[in-house]
Design a protein around this motif. Structure first.
Motif, PDB file in Angstrom:
ATOM      1  N   HIS A 340       0.969 -13.713   2.230  1.00  0.00           N
ATOM      2  CA  HIS A 340       0.535 -13.090   0.975  1.00  0.00           C
ATOM      3  C   HIS A 340      -0.761 -13.715   0.474  1.00  0.00           C
ATOM      4  O   HIS A 340      -1.670 -13.016   0.028  1.00  0.00           O
ATOM      5  N   GLY A 344      -3.051 -10.681   0.509  1.00  0.00           N
ATOM      6  CA  GLY A 344      -2.933 -10.092  -0.823  1.00  0.00           C
ATOM      7  C   GLY A 344      -3.915 -10.675  -1.814  1.00  0.00           C
ATOM      8  O   GLY A 344      -4.583  -9.944  -2.564  1.00  0.00           O
ATOM      9  N   THR A 378      -3.801  -3.810   1.710  1.00  0.00           N
ATOM     10  CA  THR A 378      -2.858  -4.911   1.855  1.00  0.00           C
ATOM     11  C   THR A 378      -1.748  -4.556   2.836  1.00  0.00           C
ATOM     12  O   THR A 378      -1.373  -5.367   3.693  1.00  0.00           O
ATOM     13  N   SER A 429       3.560  -8.560  -1.978  1.00  0.00           N
ATOM     14  CA  SER A 429       2.138  -8.384  -2.262  1.00  0.00           C
ATOM     15  C   SER A 429       1.860  -7.139  -3.085  1.00  0.00           C
ATOM     16  O   SER A 429       0.963  -7.136  -3.936  1.00  0.00           O
TER      17      SER A 429
END
Length: 586
Positions: A340, A344, A378, A429
């Protein structure tokens, strides 16, 4: 802390709960405690560093520091398991959660969402650049943290009773308490590090707050080395076998790591021209205003910490029973947050300034378009990582964590937890991106209110899964509870955002996610087939078999995912590749 204690560079990177670094907030926030959702910081801080060029440069410094810190952090976390073993490591990790939880309640979320923007405003408005105000705030915070730390250490037996007394392992609770007495003082140095880091960030200095946590990790790694030399590995040791010397070495070494981290920031503080003087004047700080601004963030943080207490207490019941427990849960959480943090957070770093500017001018269609693009980007980048976790959970865990007192059975049990965590990567995320959208809209209250039912779902899932699953699957069940809560958070957030800013182009998001999931599913299926044809058939007995499975399975998953995604017309795959190339070129 170094274990997830200080939500800064060392949180998710060093092997403690955690963590998510955030190139936008400029406070090196990169870790969360397992079982909780990221706590985004106020986007207003971004303005403190100037335009896109400045942000890109600072993000590059932080990205490099974060990468190095994560690598060293994994070495630290692996060594803790190898040195202490699963059972003793569970007790140590349980004690490590405590300073992070209490710090977050005292200062963590409030620092990034309230105090830093306040320091930015005073820096611009005050004739002295906010110097006297910062001195007064630091004086008040240091004194308050000191008193709070003393009270918490005195209450250590009560706190550990709430968190870990559910264990049926003889001596487990007492061991957690002994560790806690030595580790809880970290609260003070965590807060001091965070405050100094905030002052440096507001002054435009970003390197030291990102790199100082590496010192913390190195101290703990050295402590593990000394432990092995003096006492040997703790393989086969039970909690009641831990001597005072063993406990003191590990506990004080962990505390000393945070002390070194705080001291490592002082030269940078002098470099930016800040000289601290004792200024006791709490009335001039506007504590009433700070309290009002911090109210919703405190609600957000408090709800998350309740979930953390619940998950640690439930996992303590199986600690020391040859089952994946607190240590395994934490290790897997770090891997989830690593994916993440790299993807993200990078996407959000690029999008948040644009979203904040558009929201401030009422251009909600642009906010919606940026959010939609961020989710698709993402998802396209994280889907193959999730597939790799799902297919290669066992070999990844053997490669990273097996050794010394952390045997093959413990590593394979951790691998099972990582397989479940594969289903948490994307929802985590996406929910994070949605929460940052609320912050771009100045929706602190909304984000906090959404978090309440999300945490309720998380805790409910913990309790139900702990009751219905075999104890050996407890950590996997808690990880599944996290995944479910992240999904609920994303769904609720998207629904509320749709009402707030209008059309979200959900059809485009759903179509993009569908294509990505199909590509990931096909890649995972073929990857599983390849892995099961390899020596060890998905359950490697050592690093040799694990490495072969990782090379063959990982290559298959990535290649098949890229091929299928391209055939399905997932444009974001090429965009992600281009973004990575541009970053490397810069």
């Amino acid at each position: 802390m170094s274990s997830g204690l200080y939500r800064s560079a060392h949180a998710a990177s060093d092997g403690t709960p955690p963590a998510v670094e955030d190139g936008v907030t400029l406070i090196s926030v990169d870790g969360q405690l397992p079982g909780q959702e990221p706590e985004p910081s106020a986007p207003a801080v971004t303005a403190a560093v100037g335009g896109d060029g400045g942000t890109a440069g600072h993000s590059a410094v932080m990205a490099v520091g974060s990468l190095v810190s994560r690598i060293i952090g994994f070495a630290r976390n692996a060594l803790i398991g190898m040195t202490l073993g699963a059972g003793i490591g569970d007790a140590y990790t349980s004690a490590q959660f405590l300073p992070g939880q209490i710090y977050e309640l005292l200062l963590g979320g409030i620092l990034s969402s309230v105090l830093v923007p306040l320091l930015v405003r005073r820096r611009k408005a005050d004739p002295d650049g906010g110097l006297e105000y910062t001195r007064k705030l630091l004086t008040f915070a240091v004194l308050s943290l000191g008193v709070a730390t003393l009270l918490v250490v005195a209450a250590a037996p009560l706190i550990t009773a709430v968190q870990s007394s559910g264990s049926t392992s003889v001596g487990y609770h007492d061991l957690v308490t002994h560790f806690a007495y030595l580790i809880l003082p970290i609260i003070f140095f965590t807060g001091l590090s965070a405050l100094i880091g905030a002052i440096l960030n507001v002054g435009g200095h970003f390197a030291a707050p990102m790199w100082a946590p590496i010192l913390n990790n190195l101290v703990v790694i050295a402590t593990c080395g000394v432990f092995v030399v003096v006492f040997g590995t703790a393989k086969g040791l039970r909690p009641e076998d831990m001597s005072g010397g063993r406990i003191a070495l590990i506990g004080l070494g962990t505390l000393f790591g945070m002390v070194v981290q705080a001291l490592g920031l002082l030269p940078a503080l002098r470099k930016v021209g800040f000289s601290w003087r004792w200024r006791w004047d709490p009335r001039s700080l506007g504590l009433g205003e700070i309290g009002r601004l911090a109210g919703w963030m405190l609600c957000y943080v408090a709800a998350n910490q309740v979930a953390v207490f619940v998950v640690v207490r439930l996992l303590s019941r199986v600690a020391g029973k040859n089952s994946a427990s607190v240590l395994a849960f934490n290790n897997v959480f770090l891997l989830t947050m690593m994916a993440h943090g790299i993807i993200g957070v990078s996407v959000m770093t690029a999008l948040l300034p644009k979203m904040s500017a558009a929201a401030a001018e009422g251009r909600y269609a642009e906010v919606s378009a940026d959010l939609s693009r961020g989710i698709r980007l993402t998802a396209a980048a994280l889907a193959p990582i999730a597939a790799i976790y799902g297919v290669l959970g066992a070999p990844i865990s053997v490669m990273l964590f097996q050794g010394g007192a952390y045997g093959n059975d413990a590593a394979l049990a951790t691998g099972t937890v990582l397989v479940v965590a594969a289903f948490a990567v994307l929802p985590l995320s996406i929910s994070y991106l949605c929460t940052y959208a609320f912050y771009s809209l100045q929706g602190n209250r909304t984000a906090a209110l959404i978090n309440l039912p999300v945490v309720a779902v998380r805790i409910g899932a913990y309790v139900v899964l702990a009751a219905v699953l075999d104890k050996s699957l407890s950590a996997a069940g808690m990880t599944a509870g996290n995944a479910l809560s992240y999904l609920v958070s994303a769904v609720i957030s998207l629904a509320v955002l749709r009402r707030r800013i209008g059309r979200l182009d959900l059809g485009s998001i759903a179509l993009g996610l569908g294509k990505v999931l199909v590509a990931a599913a096909v890649a995972a299926a073929l990857g599983l087939l390849v892995v099961h044809l390899m020596p060890g058939a998905g359950a490697p007995s050592g690093r040799g078999e694990a490495l072969l499975q990782l090379l063959a399975g990982g290559t298959t998953v990535v290649a098949v995912y890229l091929a299928v995604a391209t055939l399905l017309g997932v444009r974001e795959v090429s965009q992600v590749a281009g973004m990575v190339r541009r970053k490397l070129g810069r």
